[in-house]
Write a protein that holds these residues in place. Structure first.
Motif, PDB file in Angstrom:
ATOM      1  N   MET A 202       0.854  -1.170   0.000  1.00 19.33           N
ATOM      2  CA  MET A 202       0.000   0.000   0.000  1.00 19.33           C
ATOM      3  C   MET A 202       0.904   1.237   0.000  1.00 19.33           C
ATOM      4  N   GLN A 205      -0.053   7.410  -0.584  1.00 17.50           N
ATOM      5  CA  GLN A 205      -1.272   8.047  -1.086  1.00 17.50           C
ATOM      6  C   GLN A 205      -2.479   7.154  -0.838  1.00 17.50           C
ATOM      7  N   GLU A 206      -2.277   5.842  -1.077  1.00 21.37           N
ATOM      8  CA  GLU A 206      -3.389   4.908  -0.858  1.00 21.37           C
ATOM      9  C   GLU A 206      -3.776   4.869   0.614  1.00 21.37           C
ATOM     10  N   TYR A 210      -7.492   5.633   1.752  1.00 18.84           N
ATOM     11  CA  TYR A 210      -8.350   4.591   2.320  1.00 18.84           C
ATOM     12  C   TYR A 210      -8.594   4.803   3.811  1.00 18.84           C
ATOM     13  N   SER A 331      -8.756  -0.397   3.735  1.00 13.97           N
ATOM     14  CA  SER A 331      -7.419  -0.597   3.176  1.00 13.97           C
ATOM     15  C   SER A 331      -7.152  -2.078   2.912  1.00 13.97           C
ATOM     16  N   MET A 334      -8.735  -3.056  -0.317  1.00 18.52           N
ATOM     17  CA  MET A 334      -7.982  -2.542  -1.457  1.00 18.52           C
ATOM     18  C   MET A 334      -6.648  -3.277  -1.624  1.00 18.52           C
ATOM     19  N   CYS A 335      -5.976  -3.553  -0.485  1.00 18.55           N
ATOM     20  CA  CYS A 335      -4.671  -4.248  -0.524  1.00 18.55           C
ATOM     21  C   CYS A 335      -4.793  -5.636  -1.141  1.00 18.55           C
TER      22      CYS A 335
END
Lengths: 393, 161
Positions: A202, A205-206, A210, A331, A334-335
């Motif tokens: 990650m 920015q992510e 998130y 997160s 998304m990860c």
């Protein structure tokens, strides 16, 4: 290849907390996942509205079995802010000591779980044995291993005796030595490097987008730490540093947590050595004036937020609890995209989702219809045999 | 390290979005209307450098359902944007496209307070169990469990081992 949906949880050997993922996978790769947390809602926020400030603390302590002190401190400091109370420094130091011991034991527990998720059970056994030193200290100070019951609105419940302070200080060197060993292991041990490096990446920015918190965010280079951003207890006046890392993967999260164990050990030592004299609590009014407070607290898993509104009575009008794990789920989702199915357990474990622990074992013999509980001391003796041997040598 | 924001600066920047008041140490609250909420949030992100959403809190004050969006950034000041929705028909356009983490918070608030977020990609139950009755929102002030109604869990009592 067509996409398949794999349900994982709420009961699954690799995930110990009641959460359900519906993983959409293309072959071995995860395309996306859906999340369902609806297996364990206990209605604590509603129940908290019915209890006065004395009886609500034991309830809030039970929000979590690991960061129990975090919830009571977050709530107590919020109510104290609304009541405009000045808490004696000795109480603040004791709260900080318990908070940092809690962080150490939580991170050691996490390191064990992470080891277990990658099939490295030796690490799991080692860290959980070393964690006992912290648990012993907490038990000596508060009388309890899990729910310490140290906080009350206006201060702390128990004072620390000089003997307790000496005993706690005496346990720190061995703990530091063990943690130093883990620092070496995480950088050299092949098993850990292979399964942690580059997994669950990650970017900074992510992590910001998130809304990741705690070690998960700090491992991606986001220096967010409520102890630093919004200092409470004694964090503004004692020497300590925010631990960050730039790897952004499970390896980075491991480095951050191990670094935090070292930092927390220093804080505990400093606070024990500089424990001010004085009262441990102040008299508090029975009711709180009408007010509102957003109480931020850096729990072991990340920033914990209690949004408290009072209405002039001895109960809260509303308490909204945002636990760090809830903030970190986005997160995780998304990860996981683009990762291997086999890495789900370790990526999920890398945010340290909150799970309760218990310290007793029941052996059930089905054929003999016998139920046999191993007592706490027997269990401890079994697990501590080697620890004792090392302590003596 | 950036200096914390001051009341004057926040008031000046947020002119036209609603009243700004201090809400504790290093915290400011901006009370706005639901239709200006999205613009207000984009404005604090762009003009006040609030790059992190701490949480979204919901409160039922018996007249309206309040939503509090708590933000912070490099300056370490907490900026809260508060708004109130009618209790009879609480509907708000989703902010999950603008604030990714708000997606989960909105699902939780939908479960517990019954606020509908239009345009949310999947406003399914998140924290309440699947057999919890529809149209009952346990954190509303006037909610009480109806006697005899099932709120989930096992129906029959099982014998202990």
């Amino acid at each position: 290849m067509t996409e398949v949906i794999i349900p994982i949880g709420p009961q699954h050997p690799a995930l110990k907390e009641p959460v359900n993922f519906r993983v959409v996978a293309d072959g071995e790769k995860i395309v996306r996942l859906e999340l369902d947390l609806s297996y364990n809602h206990r209605g604590i926020e509603k129940a908290a509205e019915q209890r006065d400030f004395i009886r609500v603390l034991p309830l809030l302590e039970r929000v979590c079995g690991i960061c129990s002190h975090s919830h009571t401190t977050a709530f107590a400091k919020g109510i104290e802010e609304i009541m405009q109370l000045e808490i004696p420094p000795r109480a603040q130091y004791i709260r900080t000591i318990i908070a940092e011991l809690e962080r150490i034991h939580s991170h050691l527990l996490w390191l064990g779980v992470a080891g277990h998720e990658i099939g490295f059970n030796t690490l799991f056994m080692w860290t959980w044995r070393d964690r006992e030193a912290v648990q012993d200290t907490l038990e000596e100070m508060s009388g309890n291993r899990v729910h310490y019951g140290m906080n009350e609105v206006g201060g702390v419940r128990c004072d620390l005796t000089p003997a307790q302070v000496r005993a706690a200080l005496a346990r720190l060197p061995l703990l530091e030595e063990r943690v130093q060993k883990y620092v070496g292991m995480v950088n050299e041990e092949e098993t850990m490097l292979l399964r942690f490096r580059g997994v669950g990446k990650m970017t900074k920015q992510e992590a910001l987008a998130y809304g990741a918190v705690g070690p998960t965010a700090r491992a991606s280079g986001v220096a967010c730490d409520a102890r630093h951003e919004d200092p409470y207890l004694v964090y503004a006046e004692i020497p300590w540093e925010v631990v960050t890392d730039t790897h952004g993967d499970v390896y980075g999260r491991t480095c951050v947590r191990i670094g935090e164990i070292q930092e927390s050990t220093k804080i505990v030592r400093y606070c024990l050595e500089h424990l001010p004299e004085g009262n441990i609590r102040v008299a508090t009014p029975k009711t709180a004036p009408t007010g509102e407070c957003l109480s931020r607290y850096e729990a072991p898993r990340g920033e914990l937020v209690h949004f408290i509104r009072t209405n002039g009575t001895d109960k809260v009008e509303r308490i909204d609890i945002r636990t760090p794990t809830l903030a970190n789920w986005t997160s995780v989702a998304m990860c996981l995209t683009g990762q291997n199915i086999a890495d789900i357990p370790v990526i999920v474990a890398a945010i340290d989702p909150c799970l309760s622990c218990t310290s007793r074992i029941t052996v059930i013999d089905d054929r003999e219809k016998k139920k046999n509980a191993i007592t706490f001391d027997e269990l401890r003796e079994r697990s501590r045999a080697r620890w004792h041997a090392e302590e003596r040598s | 390290m950036i200096d914390p924001l001051t009341l004057n600066f926040v008031t000046e920047t947020m002119k036209g979005f609603g009243t700004v008041e201090p809400a504790g140490k290093n915290r400011f609250r901006i009370t706005t209307t639901p239709d200006r909420l999205r613009d207000a949030i984009m404005h604090v992100q762009a003009m006040l450098g609030c790059d992190r959403l701490i949480t979204v809190s919901a409160v039922d004050n018996s007249r309206t359902l309040e939503l509090h969006y708590h933000f912070t950034g490099q300056h370490r000041t907490v900026i809260t944007i508060a708004t109130g929705l009618s209790r009879d028909k609480p509907v708000l356009a989703t902010l999950s496209d603008l604030l990714l983490p708000a997606g989960l918070y909105e699902r939780q608030i939908h479960d517990l307070f019954g606020i509908s977020f239009t345009g949310h990609p999947s406003l399914k139950k998140l924290v309440l169990n699947e057999d919890f009755p529809e149209n009952e929102y346990p954190l509303r002030k006037d909610w009480k469990p109806a006697p005899g109604r099932s709120y989930g869990g096992t129906k029959e009592r099982r014998e202990p081992l």
